[in-house]
Scaffold this active site. Structure first.
Site, mmCIF file in Angstrom:
data_model
loop_
_atom_site.group_PDB
_atom_site.id
_atom_site.type_symbol
_atom_site.label_atom_id
_atom_site.label_comp_id
_atom_site.label_asym_id
_atom_site.label_seq_id
_atom_site.Cartn_x
_atom_site.Cartn_y
_atom_site.Cartn_z
ATOM 1 N N ASN A 275 42.544 22.734 82.229
ATOM 2 C CA ASN A 275 41.668 22.611 80.215
ATOM 3 C C ASN A 275 43.127 21.054 79.613
ATOM 4 O O ASN A 275 43.046 21.014 78.470
ATOM 5 C CB ASN A 275 43.493 23.836 79.659
ATOM 6 N N ASP B 117 44.553 24.795 87.612
ATOM 7 C CA ASP B 117 45.593 23.843 86.805
ATOM 8 C C ASP B 117 45.352 23.401 85.327
ATOM 9 O O ASP B 117 45.381 22.486 84.429
ATOM 10 C CB ASP B 117 45.258 21.683 87.617
ATOM 11 N N PHE B 118 46.376 24.459 84.740
ATOM 12 C CA PHE B 118 46.491 24.962 83.428
ATOM 13 C C PHE B 118 47.501 24.793 82.956
ATOM 14 O O PHE B 118 48.747 24.608 83.602
ATOM 15 C CB PHE B 118 46.427 26.101 82.760
ATOM 16 N N GLU B 119 47.614 23.434 82.266
ATOM 17 C CA GLU B 119 48.948 23.411 81.424
ATOM 18 C C GLU B 119 49.418 22.932 80.075
ATOM 19 O O GLU B 119 48.459 23.709 79.172
ATOM 20 C CB GLU B 119 49.281 21.517 82.369
ATOM 21 N N ALA B 120 50.120 22.956 79.912
ATOM 22 C CA ALA B 120 50.842 23.061 77.928
ATOM 23 C C ALA B 120 50.573 24.595 77.938
ATOM 24 O O ALA B 120 50.394 25.365 76.899
ATOM 25 C CB ALA B 120 49.780 22.141 76.974
#
Length: 274
Positions: free
Chosen positions: A27, A70-73
């Protein structure tokens, strides 16, 4: 909809040498990870289903071994929705013979209310993940005070927590091939690659120091413009201490951020710990 261009040469090389490859889907926006993208995907059934089908399309079309989510935050309030989304990804990948890799932030304990790690319920995610890529780096960065990027006194407790809820043979230990250079005068900072650090040390006439507590090297220097700097980084002494944790805890192996930051000496240091 997933956008991006597959690295044709890297894929061809990997396939020719029998190496697994994974399509990383994130994202990431124009200047960083966008919470709203992840939130929209995991909370909207139509968006979620479309995202899963898009991932399957990408891995099928280009011959990947699977997908690396790799979804972060991700907002901590989306904890259950995120776990359900990863379950849906695995449900689509496994019957088709593909693997699911999840990049997960390192944490010392499960805290559902933590703004950065709260969405990651390791215990709920583990059954649906084939490789749990533990991001044991960025313990410190330019957004805060100077300190180790991945101090051993932080990395090992993170591993200890992870193996308490995730099968050890699924965990890939994240190792940084970089450090951070804090400009103490201007209160800014930037990432410096492993392969460029020796040149920086020589150019600035810096004297490397060793922090025994974190098993991390660092050095200070004054730039030509008069600003004061401190650099925390990794070297041939610190890396093997971390890669050795894969042996001590029976982990699957290591993952590195990122290819191109390193040189052969980095890989020598990694394998020394094995």
């Amino acid at each position: 909809k997933i956008s991006g261009v597959p690295p044709a040469k890297a894929l061809a090389f990997s396939h020719a040498h029998g190496m697994q490859t994974f399509a990383t889907v994130s994202n990431f926006g124009k200047s960083g990870f966008v919470a709203g993208i992840a939130e929209s995907i995991v909370n909207n059934p139509a968006h979620s289903a479309r995202a899963v089908q898009e991932m399957l399309r990408v891995v099928t079309t280009y011959g990947y071994s699977g997908v690396n989510v790799d979804f972060e935050a991700v907002p901590h309030r989306d904890r259950a929705a995120f776990s359900a989304f990863i379950q849906a990804v695995a449900a689509a990948m496994r019957p088709a013979g593909y693997l699911t890799v999840l990049s997960a932030p390192a944490e010392l304990e499960d805290n559902p209310n933590d703004s950065w790690t709260g969405a990651f319920d390791f215990a709920a995610l583990a059954p649906n993940v084939d490789i749990f890529q533990l991001m044991t780096y960025d313990e410190n960065g330019p957004w805060g005070p100077p300190g180790p990027v991945a101090g051993l006194d932080w990395v090992e407790p993170c591993v200890q927590y992870a193996v308490s809820v995730v099968p050890a043979n699924k965990i890939s230990l994240g190792i940084p091939a970089y450090g951070y250079d804090w400009n103490l005068t201007r209160k800014t900072g930037l990432q410096v690659y492993w392969k460029t650090i020796p040149t920086l040390i020589a150019k600035m006439g810096a004297v490397p120091q060793w922090d025994a507590v974190s098993a991390s090297p660092y050095f200070s220097y004054t730039a030509p413009n008069g600003t004061s700097h401190i650099v925390w980084y990794e070297n041939a002494q610190s890396i093997p201490l971390k890669s050795a944790l894969t042996v001590n805890y029976n982990l699957a192996g290591v993952s590195v951020f990122a290819l191109g930051f390193e040189d052969q000496n980095f890989w020598n240091a990694i394998t020394a710990g094995f």
